[in-house]
Design an enzyme around this catalytic site. Structure first.
Site, mmCIF file in Angstrom:
data_model
loop_
_atom_site.group_PDB
_atom_site.id
_atom_site.type_symbol
_atom_site.label_atom_id
_atom_site.label_comp_id
_atom_site.label_asym_id
_atom_site.label_seq_id
_atom_site.Cartn_x
_atom_site.Cartn_y
_atom_site.Cartn_z
ATOM 1 C CG ASP A 1 -2.216 0.482 1.178
ATOM 2 O OD1 ASP A 1 -2.402 1.386 0.606
ATOM 3 O OD2 ASP A 1 -3.387 -0.288 1.192
ATOM 4 C CG ASP B 1 -11.591 1.905 3.393
ATOM 5 O OD1 ASP B 1 -10.696 1.849 4.506
ATOM 6 O OD2 ASP B 1 -10.856 2.432 2.361
HETATM 7 C C1 GLC Z 1 -8.242 5.009 1.779
HETATM 8 C C2 GLC Z 1 -7.766 3.920 2.577
HETATM 9 C C3 GLC Z 1 -8.665 4.112 3.997
HETATM 10 C C4 GLC Z 1 -7.792 5.419 4.631
HETATM 11 C C5 GLC Z 1 -7.952 6.730 3.622
HETATM 12 C C6 GLC Z 1 -7.031 7.773 4.030
HETATM 13 O O1 GLC Z 1 -9.575 5.481 1.538
HETATM 14 O O2 GLC Z 1 -8.336 2.960 2.168
HETATM 15 O O3 GLC Z 1 -8.518 3.218 5.026
HETATM 16 O O4 GLC Z 1 -8.775 5.771 5.718
HETATM 17 O O5 GLC Z 1 -7.579 6.305 2.445
HETATM 18 O O6 GLC Z 1 -5.776 7.296 3.923
#
Ligand code: GLC
Length: 543
Positions: free
Chosen positions: A97, A321
């Site tokens: 990530d 999410d």
């Molecule tokens: C993305 C991630 C999420 C996080 C957000 C801010 O949407 O998937 O989990 O809170 O970015 O980094």
């Protein structure tokens, strides 16, 4: 050359909830290594790991304090290297990530920026207020509330599109670009296959003018979503970094990307594929505070439009999410397994790269809703505050609504077996288990030929074996009524897919009743006749 990501399936690991090797209640890298054989047996070839970097975990790792070290709960860089070599032995590649719209406020760069130190102050977006006590503009954070935080020592505000603990990087600064290139090379040189780039179409703010509209979250996004500068940066990263690594993948998490914008991201190697959100909103109202009755035809419309409009897409129904897809689009009561299999059929037969979120292959459920005060999810807590304080929604209703936003629920630990701790941990799990307390788990599903897991295995194999399924064109057949019917076509060969996402039998239109072909897989017993049973799905090689 055909790229791995065009043929294979991605499996998303949410490391904190995957497997805990040392009994501290939190998943870790050695835990992941211990499950690589399981993942290999599933047939997935690409593993995406949600963040494992050093972080204060305010947003569970999406707030990175050091891109070059591993969070101590997860293990060490040596563990990571071992994960990498062990995955490689089994023919699996690792996607990391990449969270670079923002860092954590505990990142060294930000700590020094707060002291006004050059060059770090300019790594972030600091501005003077409009006047005393008034932020530089009216933008709101994606997690609600103002997108600016005041720093009295500097008499300046800094921008945070997410939480105040996640200050935005300043992508106008060439030094920031160079830092990110360095991070990319560090992991690519280790042999990492690629990156899932967090909120990547928000990084370049074209201007800091006031936003329009009344949005309680994301107000101002017209100034920073998919901007020209954003396209230029992604092209630069390709030119300066990725092009030197021919076997790689760049996956974008992109908000509000319509079809032409999506195509543009693909056209100049900016991204190899992107996650869209439109299909995740078909059963939501009030930004997700209220779940509406699910209508399969709405999902079909959105999915089919993208299928026809973009060359390639990242296909997903759930992640860390989003609440689990089974209770949303399927049926957790009398049709639990068959509806999980129907959704699997859709996920793995659409055009694009399918993403399986850990536990989805078991038909896992969410953890039950709990009180907002207990939630570890910063977004959920912040939305609750908005509901109560700004919108004056009564406590009971606000709590109920906040539950729909609580991402802890879809992050429930993986169910490996029925023992205490569900084989996830020998200690106390950091989050509650899923609603069914692990009745659907790997050990029990491995024993049954009929399980959701067994079905996923068959589907993944089938998708790899049939060129139509991984490389074929998408040809929608029925775009009225509630049936999902489409063909995947490669040259003269084609495969027909039919899916019923209703709890009632569905009569097939006449032209589909008389198709000639071989059933490759179906999720119910009995002959394929004039109708599909509730949640029935069939894949047929046409003659
Ligand atoms: C993305 C991630 C999420 C996080 C957000 C801010 O949407 O998937 O989990 O809170 O970015 O980094």
């Amino acid at each position: 050359m055909k790229q791995t990501w065009e043929e294979e399936v991605v499996y998303q690991i949410y490391p904190r909830s995957f497997c805990d090797s040392n009994g501290d209640g939190v998943g870790d890298i050695p835990g992941i290594i211990s499950k690589l054989d399981y993942l290999a047996s599933l047939g997935v070839k690409i593993l995406w790991l949600s963040p494992i970097y050093k972080s204060p975990l305010f947003d569970m790792g999406y707030d990175v304090a050091d891109y070059y070290s591993i969070h101590e709960q997860m293990g060490t860089m040596e563990d990571f290297d071992r994960l990498f070599s062990e995955s490689k032995k089994r023919g699996m590649k690792i996607v990391m990530d990449l969270v670079v719209n923002h860092t954590s406020n505990e990142h060294e760069w930000f700590k020094r920026a707060l002291r006004g130190e050059a060059p770090y102050h300019d790594y972030y977006v600091f501005r003077k207020g409009k006047k005393k006590g008034v932020p530089p503009n009216n933008w709101t954070s994606m997690f609600t509330g103002p997108a600016w935080e005041y720093v009295p020592e500097l008499d300046e505000w800094y921008l945070h599109l997410y939480d105040a603990a996640q200050p935005d990087l300043n992508w106008h600064n060439p030094a920031v670009k160079e830092e990110v290139k360095k991070i990319l090379r560090f992991y690519l040189d280790k042999g990492v296959y690629g990156f899932r780039c967090d909120v990547i179409n928000q990084i370049y703010k074209e201007s800091y003018a006031n936003g329009k509209g009344l949005n309680a979250s994301g107000k101002g996004m017209e100034h920073y979503l998919s901007t020209e500068g954003n396209h230029r940066i992604l092209q630069e990263l390709y030119r300066d970094v990725f092009s030197a690594y021919p076997d790689h993948v760049v996956i974008g998490e992109t908000l509000n990307v319509d079809i032409p914008t999506g195509e543009r991201f693909l056209r100049d190697h900016e991204l190899d594929m992107f996650f869209t959100f439109e299909h995740m909103n078909v059963d939501k109202a009030l930004g997700g505070g209220i779940m509406k009755k699910f209508r399969p035809e709405k999902l079909r419309k959105v999915l089919f439009d993208y299928q026809q409009g973009v060359r390639w897409n990242a296909i997903y129904f759930e992640n860390h999410d989003q609440l689990r897809s089974l209770p949303r689009f399927g049926n957790t009561k009398e049709y639990r397994d068959i509806s999980a299999k129907a959704l699997a059929t859709l996920l793995l037969t659409l055009k694009g790269t399918p993403f399986i979120y850990q536990g989805q292959e078991l038909g896992m459920l969410n953890a039950p809703g709990r009180d907002v005060d207990e939630s570890l999810d910063c977004a959920c807590r912040s939305i609750y505050k908005l509901l109560r304080k700004s919108l004056h929604i009564p406590t009971g209703l606000a709590k109920k609504m906040a539950c729909n936003f609580d991402r802890d629920r879809c992050r429930a630990p993986m169910a490996w077996n029925e023992e205490r701790g569900l084989g996830f941990t020998s200690g106390k799990a950091w989050l509650p288990f899923a609603e069914d307390d692990g009745t659907h788990n790997v050990a029990s599903e491995e024993k049954s030929e009929d399980s959701v897991l067994a079905y996923y295995r068959k589907l993944i194999r089938l998708r790899r074996e049939r060129i139509e399924l991984h490389a074929g064109e998408f040809d929608p057949l029925d775009t009225r009524g509630s049936l999902f019917a489409y063909r995947r076509v490669s040259g003269k060969d084609s495969v027909l897919i039919m899916i019923n996402l209703y709890a009632k039998p569905l009569a097939l239109p006449r032209y589909l009743q008389s198709v000639h072909g071989k059933v490759l897989l179906q999720n119910y017993s009995g002959k394929l006749e004039g109708s599909l049973p509730p949640y029935g799905a069939a894949i047929i090689a046409l003659e």
